[in-house]
Design a protein around this motif. Structure first.
Motif, PDB file in Angstrom:
ATOM      1  N   LEU A  81      -2.002 -46.916   0.488  1.00 36.40           N
ATOM      2  CA  LEU A  81      -3.220 -46.792   1.291  1.00 36.40           C
ATOM      3  C   LEU A  81      -3.269 -47.905   2.322  1.00 36.40           C
ATOM      4  CD1 LEU A  81      -6.035 -45.579   1.883  1.00 36.40           C
ATOM      5  CD2 LEU A  81      -6.949 -47.130   0.131  1.00 36.40           C
ATOM      6  N   ARG A  82      -3.542 -47.525   3.574  1.00 34.87           N
ATOM      7  CA  ARG A  82      -3.714 -48.503   4.652  1.00 34.87           C
ATOM      8  C   ARG A  82      -5.154 -48.425   5.126  1.00 34.87           C
ATOM      9  NH1 ARG A  82       0.319 -48.241   9.596  1.00 34.87           N
ATOM     10  NH2 ARG A  82       1.659 -49.219   8.025  1.00 34.87           N
ATOM     11  N   THR A  83      -5.837 -49.561   5.132  1.00 36.00           N
ATOM     12  CA  THR A  83      -7.242 -49.599   5.531  1.00 36.00           C
ATOM     13  C   THR A  83      -7.493 -50.763   6.479  1.00 36.00           C
ATOM     14  OG1 THR A  83      -7.868 -51.045   3.694  1.00 36.00           O
ATOM     15  CG2 THR A  83      -7.968 -48.685   3.296  1.00 36.00           C
ATOM     16  N   PRO A  84      -8.512 -50.660   7.341  1.00 35.87           N
ATOM     17  CA  PRO A  84      -8.918 -51.821   8.136  1.00 35.87           C
ATOM     18  C   PRO A  84      -9.316 -52.963   7.194  1.00 35.87           C
ATOM     19  CG  PRO A  84      -9.961 -49.822   8.953  1.00 35.87           C
ATOM     20  CD  PRO A  84      -9.317 -49.455   7.648  1.00 35.87           C
ATOM     21  N   VAL A  85      -9.105 -54.191   7.621  1.00 34.35           N
ATOM     22  CA  VAL A  85      -9.376 -55.332   6.754  1.00 34.35           C
ATOM     23  C   VAL A  85     -10.841 -55.430   6.351  1.00 34.35           C
ATOM     24  CG1 VAL A  85      -7.433 -56.727   7.551  1.00 34.35           C
ATOM     25  CG2 VAL A  85      -9.623 -56.844   8.765  1.00 34.35           C
ATOM     26  N   ASP A  86     -11.745 -54.872   7.163  1.00 33.81           N
ATOM     27  CA  ASP A  86     -13.161 -54.961   6.842  1.00 33.81           C
ATOM     28  C   ASP A  86     -13.686 -53.717   6.129  1.00 33.81           C
ATOM     29  OD1 ASP A  86     -12.868 -53.281   8.990  1.00 33.81           O
ATOM     30  OD2 ASP A  86     -14.494 -54.155  10.185  1.00 33.81           O
ATOM     31  N   SER A  87     -12.791 -52.816   5.741  1.00 41.11           N
ATOM     32  CA  SER A  87     -13.211 -51.608   5.037  1.00 41.11           C
ATOM     33  C   SER A  87     -13.604 -51.934   3.597  1.00 41.11           C
ATOM     34  CB  SER A  87     -12.064 -50.588   5.018  1.00 41.11           C
ATOM     35  OG  SER A  87     -12.336 -49.538   4.104  1.00 41.11           O
ATOM     36  N   PRO A  88     -14.633 -51.251   3.057  1.00 38.14           N
ATOM     37  CA  PRO A  88     -14.990 -51.439   1.653  1.00 38.14           C
ATOM     38  C   PRO A  88     -13.858 -51.046   0.709  1.00 38.14           C
ATOM     39  CG  PRO A  88     -16.758 -50.322   2.841  1.00 38.14           C
ATOM     40  CD  PRO A  88     -15.570 -50.357   3.758  1.00 38.14           C
ATOM     41  N   LEU A  89     -12.918 -50.233   1.202  1.00 40.43           N
ATOM     42  CA  LEU A  89     -11.806 -49.781   0.365  1.00 40.43           C
ATOM     43  C   LEU A  89     -10.598 -50.703   0.429  1.00 40.43           C
ATOM     44  CD1 LEU A  89     -11.831 -45.938   1.106  1.00 40.43           C
ATOM     45  CD2 LEU A  89     -13.047 -47.202  -0.671  1.00 40.43           C
ATOM     46  N   ALA A  90     -10.715 -51.813   1.131  1.00 40.44           N
ATOM     47  CA  ALA A  90      -9.555 -52.677   1.356  1.00 40.44           C
ATOM     48  C   ALA A  90      -9.191 -53.527   0.157  1.00 40.44           C
ATOM     49  CB  ALA A  90      -9.807 -53.588   2.566  1.00 40.44           C
TER      50      ALA A  90
END
Length: 201
Positions: free
Chosen positions: A161-170
């Protein structure tokens, strides 16, 4: 509206648009020992970190918990190592990528390899030295289900999974649950097939 304020507002909006990084999906690949499919999804299982110095670190804890929840949903009963017919070994690799999706120049990983993927990584920590407005966190969860008596690999899977650093899923529990849920969806899956599972924050 003052022309200068309008120009500043448009510039800020453009900057924000340029900073947006895509979310997911989770990319999942599984490998199944065809002759042992009947052994999956039942019996006692012990959830452990992959062999290595950081196998039972605090960072790994939410992933072990998330995997245990998914295994229980499938029909397994979590137990201690001595009572387990199967062992679920978990490894995590994480790194930060920059604006061009290039891997961080510094990545530190410790732990043991699971299954046959050969990553050689248990828990990995990426350190981004370049900065930039479009950084993303990539996490890979790898799980191997192994027969306790024979040591034979019954099932292997990995979820990326790749997510933005500020995503709640990070990070943390949300990251762990998202990866584990995708990894065990339609378990055991088709051997060697890679699927994409959409996620939402």
């Amino acid at each position: 509206m003052d022309i200068r304020n309008l120009a500043m507002g448009l510039a800020a909006a453009a900057a924000l648009t340029g900073c947006v990084a895509p979310q997911g999906p989770v990319e999942v690949t599984r490998f199944v020992a065809a002759e042992r499919v009947s052994s999956l999804g039942q019996g006692n299982v012990f959830v452990a970190g992959a062999p290595g110095d950081a196998a039972d670190s605090l960072e790994l804890a939410p992933y072990k918990a998330a995997v245990a929840e998914e295994l229980a949903r499938l029909g397994y009963t979590e137990t201690d190592r001595d009572s387990a017919g199967q062992i679920a070994e978990i490894a995590i690799e994480r790194f930060v990528s920059g604006g061009e999706n290039a891997r961080s120049p510094v990545s530190v990983g410790v732990g043991g390899s699971t299954g046959s993927y050969g990553s050689g990584l248990g828990v990995g920590i990426g350190i981004n030295l370049g900065g930039g407005p479009k950084e993303q966190v990539s996490t890979r969860l790898s799980v191997t289900l192994r027969d306790t008596a024979s040591g034979e690999n019954l099932w292997e899977g990995r979820a990326d999974l790749r997510t933005p650093v500020d995503s709640p899923l990070a990070r943390g529990r949300a990251n762990a649950q998202t990866l584990a849920s995708a990894l065990f969806r339609e378990f055991p899956g088709n051997s060697g097939e890679t699927i994409e599972v959409e996620v939402s924050e």
